[in-house]
Scaffold this motif. Structure first.
Motif, PDB file in Angstrom:
ATOM      1  N   VAL A   1     -21.339  79.747 -54.065  1.00  0.00           N
ATOM      2  CA  VAL A   1     -20.373  80.850 -54.024  1.00  0.00           C
ATOM      3  C   VAL A   1     -19.360  80.598 -52.918  1.00  0.00           C
ATOM      4  CG1 VAL A   1     -20.076  83.344 -53.812  1.00  0.00           C
ATOM      5  CG2 VAL A   1     -22.149  82.417 -54.877  1.00  0.00           C
ATOM      6  N   CYS A   2     -18.090  80.387 -53.322  1.00  0.00           N
ATOM      7  CA  CYS A   2     -17.043  80.033 -52.358  1.00  0.00           C
ATOM      8  C   CYS A   2     -16.232  81.252 -51.917  1.00  0.00           C
ATOM      9  CB  CYS A   2     -16.134  78.959 -52.930  1.00  0.00           C
ATOM     10  SG  CYS A   2     -15.197  79.474 -54.381  1.00  0.00           S
ATOM     11  N   ALA A   3     -16.857  82.434 -51.964  1.00  0.00           N
ATOM     12  CA  ALA A   3     -16.274  83.664 -51.400  1.00  0.00           C
ATOM     13  C   ALA A   3     -15.063  84.169 -52.173  1.00  0.00           C
ATOM     14  CB  ALA A   3     -15.911  83.467 -49.925  1.00  0.00           C
ATOM     15  N   ALA A   4     -14.985  83.872 -53.465  1.00  0.00           N
ATOM     16  CA  ALA A   4     -13.877  84.348 -54.299  1.00  0.00           C
ATOM     17  C   ALA A   4     -14.408  85.236 -55.414  1.00  0.00           C
ATOM     18  CB  ALA A   4     -13.106  83.174 -54.891  1.00  0.00           C
ATOM     19  N   LYS A   5     -13.554  86.138 -55.911  1.00  0.00           N
ATOM     20  CA  LYS A   5     -13.955  87.048 -56.979  1.00  0.00           C
ATOM     21  C   LYS A   5     -14.345  86.296 -58.243  1.00  0.00           C
ATOM     22  CE  LYS A   5     -13.050  91.190 -55.103  1.00  0.00           C
ATOM     23  NZ  LYS A   5     -14.096  92.213 -54.905  1.00  0.00           N
ATOM     24  N   SER A   6     -13.702  85.178 -58.525  1.00  0.00           N
ATOM     25  CA  SER A   6     -14.020  84.443 -59.743  1.00  0.00           C
ATOM     26  C   SER A   6     -15.214  83.514 -59.582  1.00  0.00           C
ATOM     27  CB  SER A   6     -12.806  83.638 -60.220  1.00  0.00           C
ATOM     28  OG  SER A   6     -11.846  84.488 -60.827  1.00  0.00           O
ATOM     29  N   CYS A   7     -15.768  83.443 -58.377  1.00  0.00           N
ATOM     30  CA  CYS A   7     -17.002  82.685 -58.165  1.00  0.00           C
ATOM     31  C   CYS A   7     -18.168  83.397 -58.834  1.00  0.00           C
ATOM     32  CB  CYS A   7     -17.300  82.564 -56.675  1.00  0.00           C
ATOM     33  SG  CYS A   7     -16.290  81.387 -55.781  1.00  0.00           S
ATOM     34  N   PRO A   8     -19.293  82.707 -58.996  1.00  0.00           N
ATOM     35  CA  PRO A   8     -20.505  83.413 -59.399  1.00  0.00           C
ATOM     36  C   PRO A   8     -20.841  84.519 -58.401  1.00  0.00           C
ATOM     37  CG  PRO A   8     -20.821  81.045 -59.482  1.00  0.00           C
ATOM     38  CD  PRO A   8     -19.514  81.277 -58.800  1.00  0.00           C
TER      39      PRO A   8
ATOM     40  N   ALA B   1     -19.139  94.251 -41.456  1.00  0.00           N
ATOM     41  CA  ALA B   1     -20.437  94.521 -40.852  1.00  0.00           C
ATOM     42  C   ALA B   1     -21.149  93.232 -40.481  1.00  0.00           C
ATOM     43  CB  ALA B   1     -21.290  95.349 -41.808  1.00  0.00           C
ATOM     44  N   LEU B   2     -21.052  92.233 -41.331  1.00  0.00           N
ATOM     45  CA  LEU B   2     -21.693  90.950 -41.026  1.00  0.00           C
ATOM     46  C   LEU B   2     -21.053  90.302 -39.812  1.00  0.00           C
ATOM     47  CD1 LEU B   2     -23.660  88.687 -41.694  1.00  0.00           C
ATOM     48  CD2 LEU B   2     -21.993  87.823 -43.367  1.00  0.00           C
TER      49      LEU B   2
ATOM     50  N   THR C   1      -7.931  71.171 -47.239  1.00  0.00           N
ATOM     51  CA  THR C   1      -8.288  72.535 -47.607  1.00  0.00           C
ATOM     52  C   THR C   1      -9.367  73.059 -46.667  1.00  0.00           C
ATOM     53  OG1 THR C   1     -10.148  72.014 -49.064  1.00  0.00           O
ATOM     54  CG2 THR C   1      -7.916  71.801 -49.997  1.00  0.00           C
ATOM     55  N   PRO C   2      -9.624  74.385 -46.686  1.00  0.00           N
ATOM     56  CA  PRO C   2     -10.727  74.908 -45.859  1.00  0.00           C
ATOM     57  C   PRO C   2     -12.078  74.332 -46.251  1.00  0.00           C
ATOM     58  CG  PRO C   2      -9.836  76.603 -47.331  1.00  0.00           C
ATOM     59  CD  PRO C   2      -8.887  75.461 -47.365  1.00  0.00           C
ATOM     60  N   PHE C   3     -12.213  73.828 -47.474  1.00  0.00           N
ATOM     61  CA  PHE C   3     -13.480  73.234 -47.901  1.00  0.00           C
ATOM     62  C   PHE C   3     -13.711  71.871 -47.266  1.00  0.00           C
ATOM     63  CE2 PHE C   3     -11.997  76.096 -51.233  1.00  0.00           C
ATOM     64  CZ  PHE C   3     -13.096  76.949 -51.335  1.00  0.00           C
ATOM     65  N   GLU C   4     -12.656  71.307 -46.676  1.00  0.00           N
ATOM     66  CA  GLU C   4     -12.772  70.026 -45.963  1.00  0.00           C
ATOM     67  C   GLU C   4     -12.870  70.221 -44.455  1.00  0.00           C
ATOM     68  OE1 GLU C   4     -10.080  66.965 -48.382  1.00  0.00           O
ATOM     69  OE2 GLU C   4      -9.070  68.905 -48.102  1.00  0.00           O
ATOM     70  N   ARG C   5     -12.930  71.453 -44.028  1.00  0.00           N
ATOM     71  CA  ARG C   5     -13.007  71.788 -42.610  1.00  0.00           C
ATOM     72  C   ARG C   5     -14.477  71.736 -42.155  1.00  0.00           C
ATOM     73  NH1 ARG C   5      -9.804  76.027 -39.692  1.00  0.00           N
ATOM     74  NH2 ARG C   5     -10.980  76.560 -37.821  1.00  0.00           N
ATOM     75  N   PRO C   6     -14.803  71.069 -41.051  1.00  0.00           N
ATOM     76  CA  PRO C   6     -16.183  71.085 -40.561  1.00  0.00           C
ATOM     77  C   PRO C   6     -16.640  72.521 -40.285  1.00  0.00           C
ATOM     78  CG  PRO C   6     -14.899  69.393 -39.442  1.00  0.00           C
ATOM     79  CD  PRO C   6     -13.920  70.219 -40.221  1.00  0.00           C
ATOM     80  N   VAL C   7     -17.811  72.871 -40.821  1.00  0.00           N
ATOM     81  CA  VAL C   7     -18.298  74.242 -40.669  1.00  0.00           C
ATOM     82  C   VAL C   7     -19.498  74.350 -39.738  1.00  0.00           C
ATOM     83  CG1 VAL C   7     -17.358  75.196 -42.794  1.00  0.00           C
ATOM     84  CG2 VAL C   7     -19.557  73.984 -42.854  1.00  0.00           C
ATOM     85  N   GLY C   8     -20.272  73.271 -39.598  1.00  0.00           N
ATOM     86  CA  GLY C   8     -21.410  73.333 -38.702  1.00  0.00           C
ATOM     87  C   GLY C   8     -22.485  72.338 -39.091  1.00  0.00           C
ATOM     88  N   PRO C   9     -23.511  72.211 -38.256  1.00  0.00           N
ATOM     89  CA  PRO C   9     -24.541  71.195 -38.491  1.00  0.00           C
ATOM     90  C   PRO C   9     -25.603  71.631 -39.497  1.00  0.00           C
ATOM     91  CG  PRO C   9     -24.970  72.343 -36.437  1.00  0.00           C
ATOM     92  CD  PRO C   9     -23.672  72.891 -36.953  1.00  0.00           C
ATOM     93  N   VAL C  10     -25.927  70.711 -40.382  1.00  0.00           N
ATOM     94  CA  VAL C  10     -27.077  70.856 -41.268  1.00  0.00           C
ATOM     95  C   VAL C  10     -27.846  69.547 -41.191  1.00  0.00           C
ATOM     96  CG1 VAL C  10     -27.919  71.368 -43.581  1.00  0.00           C
ATOM     97  CG2 VAL C  10     -25.715  72.311 -42.821  1.00  0.00           C
ATOM     98  N   ALA C  11     -29.139  69.646 -40.918  1.00  0.00           N
ATOM     99  CA  ALA C  11     -29.964  68.445 -40.751  1.00  0.00           C
ATOM    100  C   ALA C  11     -29.362  67.524 -39.695  1.00  0.00           C
ATOM    101  CB  ALA C  11     -30.148  67.727 -42.078  1.00  0.00           C
ATOM    102  N   ASP C  12     -28.933  68.144 -38.594  1.00  0.00           N
ATOM    103  CA  ASP C  12     -28.482  67.412 -37.410  1.00  0.00           C
ATOM    104  C   ASP C  12     -27.165  66.668 -37.604  1.00  0.00           C
ATOM    105  OD1 ASP C  12     -28.964  66.958 -34.704  1.00  0.00           O
ATOM    106  OD2 ASP C  12     -29.777  64.959 -35.077  1.00  0.00           O
TER     107      ASP C  12
ATOM    108  N   THR D   1     -20.492  79.181 -45.992  1.00  0.00           N
ATOM    109  CA  THR D   1     -19.313  79.868 -46.513  1.00  0.00           C
ATOM    110  C   THR D   1     -19.184  81.244 -45.870  1.00  0.00           C
ATOM    111  OG1 THR D   1     -19.466  78.703 -48.624  1.00  0.00           O
ATOM    112  CG2 THR D   1     -18.168  80.728 -48.590  1.00  0.00           C
ATOM    113  N   LEU D   2     -20.301  81.955 -45.753  1.00  0.00           N
ATOM    114  CA  LEU D   2     -20.280  83.243 -45.057  1.00  0.00           C
ATOM    115  C   LEU D   2     -19.776  83.071 -43.624  1.00  0.00           C
ATOM    116  CD1 LEU D   2     -23.693  84.757 -46.234  1.00  0.00           C
ATOM    117  CD2 LEU D   2     -21.405  85.423 -47.009  1.00  0.00           C
ATOM    118  N   LYS D   3     -20.258  82.037 -42.943  1.00  0.00           N
ATOM    119  CA  LYS D   3     -19.822  81.808 -41.564  1.00  0.00           C
ATOM    120  C   LYS D   3     -18.324  81.517 -41.498  1.00  0.00           C
ATOM    121  CE  LYS D   3     -20.653  79.094 -37.383  1.00  0.00           C
ATOM    122  NZ  LYS D   3     -19.236  78.861 -37.067  1.00  0.00           N
ATOM    123  N   LEU D   4     -17.825  80.702 -42.432  1.00  0.00           N
ATOM    124  CA  LEU D   4     -16.401  80.369 -42.434  1.00  0.00           C
ATOM    125  C   LEU D   4     -15.550  81.628 -42.576  1.00  0.00           C
ATOM    126  CD1 LEU D   4     -14.221  78.146 -42.443  1.00  0.00           C
ATOM    127  CD2 LEU D   4     -14.504  78.023 -44.935  1.00  0.00           C
ATOM    128  N   ILE D   5     -15.953  82.519 -43.464  1.00  0.00           N
ATOM    129  CA  ILE D   5     -15.201  83.768 -43.646  1.00  0.00           C
ATOM    130  C   ILE D   5     -15.332  84.651 -42.412  1.00  0.00           C
ATOM    131  CG2 ILE D   5     -14.963  85.863 -45.017  1.00  0.00           C
ATOM    132  CD1 ILE D   5     -14.028  83.306 -46.427  1.00  0.00           C
TER     133      ILE D   5
END
Length: 273
Positions: free
Chosen positions: A157-164, A54-55, A119-130, A95-99
């Motif tokens: 929250v890194c989008a995993a079940k074991s995350c908070p 839905a998102l 890893t996907p955590f090292e992938r550029p995801v988008g701009p924050v503070a320019d 993280t939501l955007k990456l998923i």
């Protein structure tokens, strides 16, 4: 004299014009993150799972505008609590955007890293503070370096079940301490994440507390002492004394989506990962 009296009379009865300030009133933290608030309430369930389908269908109207505010923001102008809330929200939103950008996936680890490897955590995801950021940069080079706050590990929250569990509201400066305390208590008492019981010489902790143990203290005993305030009675006393033997549970990287079964950890994960 008559003309002077008239002028004085007119001058005294004329309304005084407000001096232009040239600046808009400061934006409150709740206003700054209102769009994320609405998104989380709408697409996250009571278990912290996300309706990614839905998102994804509505991302252009409900997620993209908030990400644009992150891109244009100047967090350095905020106080410490508001800055930390800002960066936690930025991590969770991107993280939501990456998923969403790669959905459907069964795990965030199914997403490719940057073109030169990683890893996907090292992938550029988008701009924050320019500045274009990665999730690792936000977590490890900004939040963990600039803020001495171990409770962030119960909020990112890194989008995993074991995350908070993903909170159904944005973090804000005025509420941050209470929000982080609630997240810590909820995470530590969740039997799917941690098993800490009285009368047993061994406890099973989330692997998060192994990966980031030094943020809580330099030794396993120090980590136990850091957790003690979130418990009561005999468990609190044993943690405060560092009396338990500690083992770490497998980490379940299954996507935090309600359509996917909540497992008891990924048995294939390496013990030292």
């Amino acid at each position: 004299m008559w003309m002077l009296a008239v002028l004085l009379c007119v001058g005294s009865s004329a309304p005084l014009a407000a001096a232009p300030t040239g600046a808009a009133p400061p934006e409150s933290d709740s206003t700054r993150h209102a769009a994320l608030d609405r998104l989380l309430e709408r697409f996250v369930d009571s278990q912290g799972d996300v309706d990614y389908a839905a998102l994804q269908a509505q991302a252009d109207t409900v997620l993209a505008p908030y990400l644009q505010t992150l891109a244009e923001a100047r967090p350095s102008a905020l106080d410490r609590e508001a800055r930390l809330a800002f960066w936690i929200n930025a991590y969770n939103a991107y993280t939501l955007k990456l998923i969403v950008d790669h959905y459907p996936v069964a795990s965030i680890r199914d997403i490719d890293g940057p073109s030169d490897g990683g890893t996907p955590f090292e992938r550029p995801v988008g701009p924050v503070a320019d500045t274009v950021r990665t999730l690792d940069e936000i977590e490890h080079e900004i939040i963990r370096v600039r803020f001495d706050e171990p409770r962030i590990h119960f909020a990112l929250v890194c989008a995993a079940k074991s995350c908070p569990r993903l909170r159904r509201e944005a973090y804000t400066g005025p509420q941050l301490d209470a929000q982080l305390d609630a997240q810590a208590r909820r995470f530590l008492h969740a039997s799917s994440k941690n098993r800490i019981a009285g009368g047993n010489g061994t406890i099973a902790l989330s692997r998060i507390l192994k990966w980031y143990g030094t943020d809580f203290g330099p030794t396993p005993t120090a980590v136990q002492r850091a957790l003690a305030p979130y418990f009561d009675g005999a468990v609190r006393d044993s943690l405060a004394e560092g009396a338990y033997d500690v083992r770490y549970r497998p980490y379940d990287w299954t996507l935090n989506a309600p359509s996917l079964d909540r497992g008891d950890g990924d048995p294939d994960i390496a013990a030292d990962s």
